[in-house]
Structures are given as C-alpha cells and as structure tokens.
Design an enzyme around this catalytic site. Structure first.
Site: not given
Ligand code: UGA
Length: 469
Positions: A120, A150-154, A279, A346
C-alpha cells in the site's frame, strides 16, 4: 508465467502462494535469512487460513524462496513489490524499503519486465519507482510500472485473493495490462474456482470478478480510499452506537435497518472497541498526509481517527462504571489479536485496553486462540496467559470480550458464570444477546445497547445506574 514477489510478509507470502496456486512459477524473495530458512523448512510464519496448505502444496515446485533478488528478477516477467511501508513519525508512509528494492531491481532489468506495486503506497509512488529504476541504469523502455493493490483481510487473505470482489490493475500501457490480465486470467475466467482442488468458495464470492483497468495513480488512490472508507464506516457506526447509548436505542437494530439498504450494505457496520491492525491506522494517516501534501485538508479522516480512539476510552469508562474502582481488581480478558482469525496484535485495541487497565492497577488473565505468543512479547510478565476462556474467567471480578473470535460466540455460559467471581461480562464486540445474558444470570455491558442484568438485580437498581454515559 514467471513471477517474483519481493517481501515475505503477509501480503507477499499470500500473493506468492496464491499465484503458485493459479499455476504460475513464483519466487518469493526476502533478505531475512531466519524467515527464509523457516519457510524452506515448511513453516508458515503467520496464522492465516489455507496458507499452510498452499505452502505445502507448492513449495519446491511452483513456489521457491530466495535471497537473490537480481537472479529472480532476471528470470521473471512480473516483479511484485510487497515490502513494508510503515508509518513515519509525521504520519506519512516510509517508502525507504520500496526505494531500496527499486534500486536493486534496476540492475537486473535486461529484457522486458513489469514492476508491480503490491504494497500500500501513496499516489505518485509509481512515478518515483520509475525514476529510481531509470536513475540506476535501466533502459526506460525495458520495463513498465503497474499498481495492483491488494484487498486482503488478515485471517481470510487467501480466500480474498482467490475469490476477490474485483481486481484493480493500474497501468500506463497495453503491454503491461496484457501481462497482468494473463496473470489473473484463472480468476477472471472462473477456471480456478472450477478446479476440484480449489480452496472452498466463500458464500459471498462474486461469480466472476471484474478486472478493473485504471491509471496507476487511480489504482494507488483506490487502495487508500477503500481502506479510508471502510474505517469511516466503522467509526460512523461507533458514533451511532454512542448516540444509541444516550437515547436508549439498540445499535444492532439500527444496523439491521441501516445495512439492509443496498446502497449502504451490512458489512463493516459492526460497532465495537474500534478498528486496529497494521492497515487502517497506518493507511488513514498516510492518506491524510498525502492529501495535505497535495493541498487538501482531509478533515473527515481526523474525525474518523478521533472517534476510533474515543471508542477505547468509552470502553474503559464502561469497565469503571461496571466495577467502580479498578485498583486491585482481577479481570479476565478474551481476545488479544486486533480481530478474530489472526495472530496479529499490531495496533490491537485489545492490547491498548489491557495496557490502560494495567496502568490503573488491574491484574489481568488473558486468553486468545492464536495471538498469545505475540502478546507475551509486548505485555511481558504483567499479564497471566491462560490456556482457554474458562481459565481466563476463573475467579475474575469481570470478563472482558475484546476480539471477535468465533469461539467466543459460543461459550458455555453456565460454566462461565461458575468460574467468575462475579457474573459480569463487558463485551467490546457485541458477541451476545443482552437479554440472553441477563437470563443466564450475567450483568452484561456491550456497545450501543443498554446494559442488562438478571431480574432480581435489575429491580433493585435505579435506572441511572444502568446508563453508561
Ligand atoms: C484491511 C482491509 O479490510 C483489506 O481490504 C485490506 O487489504 C487490508 O486492510 C490492507 O490494507 O492490507 P485487515 O486490516 O486485515 O484488512 O482487517 P479488517 O477485517 O478490515 O479489520 C480491520 C479492523 O476493523 C479490525 O480491528 C476489525 O476488528 C475492525 N472492524 C472491522 C470493526 O471494528 N467493525 C467492522 O464492522 C469491521
């Protein structure tokens, strides 16, 4: 096709393993020898669903690990840069790893290559990569730069890669577009999903993902704008949750009514302790910084970040309002990872909340299905780590739910009540139905919903006591 992926972090490793799964020959390059030897020995360094299977399936055949960047680049047609872009002190992305990779790639470009940004990065990075590669001696017509965010969620990164909503490819000409189209063809044609060995297709998968061709600058912006929008959606619903608490409404009912509007959608509308991870916090700061650098004060993002921090403070207030004084209290904590399904801590809201509670003099016993080892490194001996949820609850003054792991959604409630000193649960992820918790004998606090408690307690408590404002 022959592909180099530079960087074996979660993006690089998932990208490399998934391209191998699609039939390409991939070398993942890293200069961290200990990481390389672990990977060569078949270890999977991150907790990521399906990744161990893909590494096992392809390592030694279509997937190799190497420290020789130049050799690997010489043998590849596409080179994906997936190295870290951490936050600098001023919030900007630190692009020094990208620059040093660009410098090194330059010497290995003899025949045509497409160099692809996967990390990113802020808008204009592709132009800088081009300049650096040319400055270090490569012929400008022997390579192109592309941006393929990328749009990859961990936790679901493999599935997100293999069954994407869309594939964004930012290019400046047809030559590089053709190569990237071919690389992703098994996904855009549906060929991969029809293979008997494909990883299970998620229910949310699109029939055929669209490959969206844009300019490199637009692709860079799509990535930052996507993460900023998702974070905004989370902060928005967290702000709505605060209003719900003030007026006595139920945020889950509001989410239901809001999210069923197809223009809004139900996903990323879960209120809680705020977003974390490697992220959103970093990308919002970087997007804010790059907008400012180009003359726009993106104040909306300041507010999104402020609401996010506030969400943790509000949770701490809730703990105080449930327990009165905190010094000497023993708390059980479920969840250390920044979200369920990963061992990544993180910017985890759970870790930040635990640190604040330790400072207030609480003793903490914590449990996480995957992140304990990583959490131990940062919390040291200040926290006791337990082997399961019930041990974490044993003799605690209250139980805190801080990560949305699936296993926390189906706890044995009578057993939990027996383990706790007082049956008090403070849920930062809204994993339980408040009425059910009260019926099971718990005093239950959650986000954006009124606290509940068993009838015999509720009738003896004045209404103001139940408010968490
Ligand atoms: C995020 C994006 O969703 C991906 O599309 C992107 O590729 C990635 O960042 C990146 O830039 O590499 P990620 O950080 O793995 O992915 O996790 P998310 O599932 O997006 O969650 C991020 C945070 O938001 C977590 O702490 C989660 O608990 C929180 N969250 C998520 C909420 O508090 N509420 C929600 O409804 C969704």
């Amino acid at each position: 096709m022959r592909v180099t992926v530079v960087g074996s972090g979660y993006v690089g490793l998932v990208t490399g393993a998934c391209f191998a799964e699609l039939g390409h020959y991939v070398v993942v390059v890293d200069n961290d020898q200990s990481k390389l030897s672990a990977l060569r020995e078949g270890e999977c360094p991150i907790h990521e669903q399906f990744l161990p299977e893909l590494l096992r399936r392809h390592h030694g055949d279509r997937l190799m690990f190497s420290d020789d960047l130049q050799k690997s680049v010489r043998e590849s047609v596409a080179v994906f840069i997936a190295v870290g872009t951490p936050s600098a002190d001023n919030g900007e992305a630190d692009l020094s790893y990208i620059e040093s990779v660009a410098r090194e790639i330059s010497g290995a470009i003899s025949d045509y290559k497409v160099v692809v940004e996967k990390s990113t990065v802020p808008v204009y990075t592709s132009e800088w990569i081009r300049k650096i590669i040319v400055r270090n001696g490569a012929n400008p017509s022997s390579f192109d730069i592309a941006s393929n965010p990328e749009f990859l969620r961990e936790g679901s990164a493999v599935t997100d890669f293999l069954f994407p909503d869309r594939i964004v490819v930012g290019v400046e000409n047809d030559r590089s577009a053709t190569i990237l189209r071919e690389l992703y063809e098994p996904l855009t044609s549906g060929l991969y999903s029809r293979q008997p060995y494909s990883v299970p297709i998620p229910t949310t998968a699109h029939a055929l993902p669209r490959l969206i061709l844009t300019s490199t600058k637009s692709a860079e912006l799509i990535k930052h704008a996507s993460n900023a929008f998702l974070a905004t959606k989370i902060s928005f619903i967290n702000a709505v949750a605060t209003v719900c608490e003030s007026v006595g409404a139920d945020v889950q009912q509001v989410c239901d009514g809001l999210g069923t509007d197809s223009r809004i959608g139900p996903r990323f509308l879960n209120p809680g302790v705020g977003y974390g991870g490697s992220c959103f916090p970093k990308d919002l700061s970087a997007f804010r910084a790059v907008a400012r650098e180009h003359g726009y004060e993106f104040r909306l993002l300041d507010e999104v970040m402020r609401i996010n921090e506030d969400q943790r403070r509000r949770f701490l207030k809730k703990v105080r309002s449930a327990l009165w004084t905190l010094r000497g209290k023993h708390l059980g904590v479920l969840g250390l990872a920044f979200k369920g399904g990963t061992d990544d801590i993180r910017e985890s809201p759970a870790i930040l909340i635990i640190r604040a509670l330790l400072q207030e003099g609480c003793a903490i016993t914590a449990y996480d299905p995957a992140a304990t080892e990583r959490a131990r490194e940062v919390l040291h001996s200040n926290v006791t780590f337990s082997a399961n949820a019930y041990e974490a609850a044993a003799d605690a003054d209250a139980l805190l739910l801080l990560t949305d792991w699936e296993e926390f959604e189906s706890l044995d409630l009578p057993r939990l009540a027996r383990e706790l000193k007082y049956p008090i649960v403070i849920d930062g992820r809204n994993l339980y139905d408040p009425q059910r918790m009260a019926d099971q004998g718990f005093t239950y606090y959650s986000v954006g919903r009124a606290p509940t408690m068993p009838d015999h307690l509720a009738s003896s408590v004045p209404k103001e006591y139940l408010e968490t404002r």
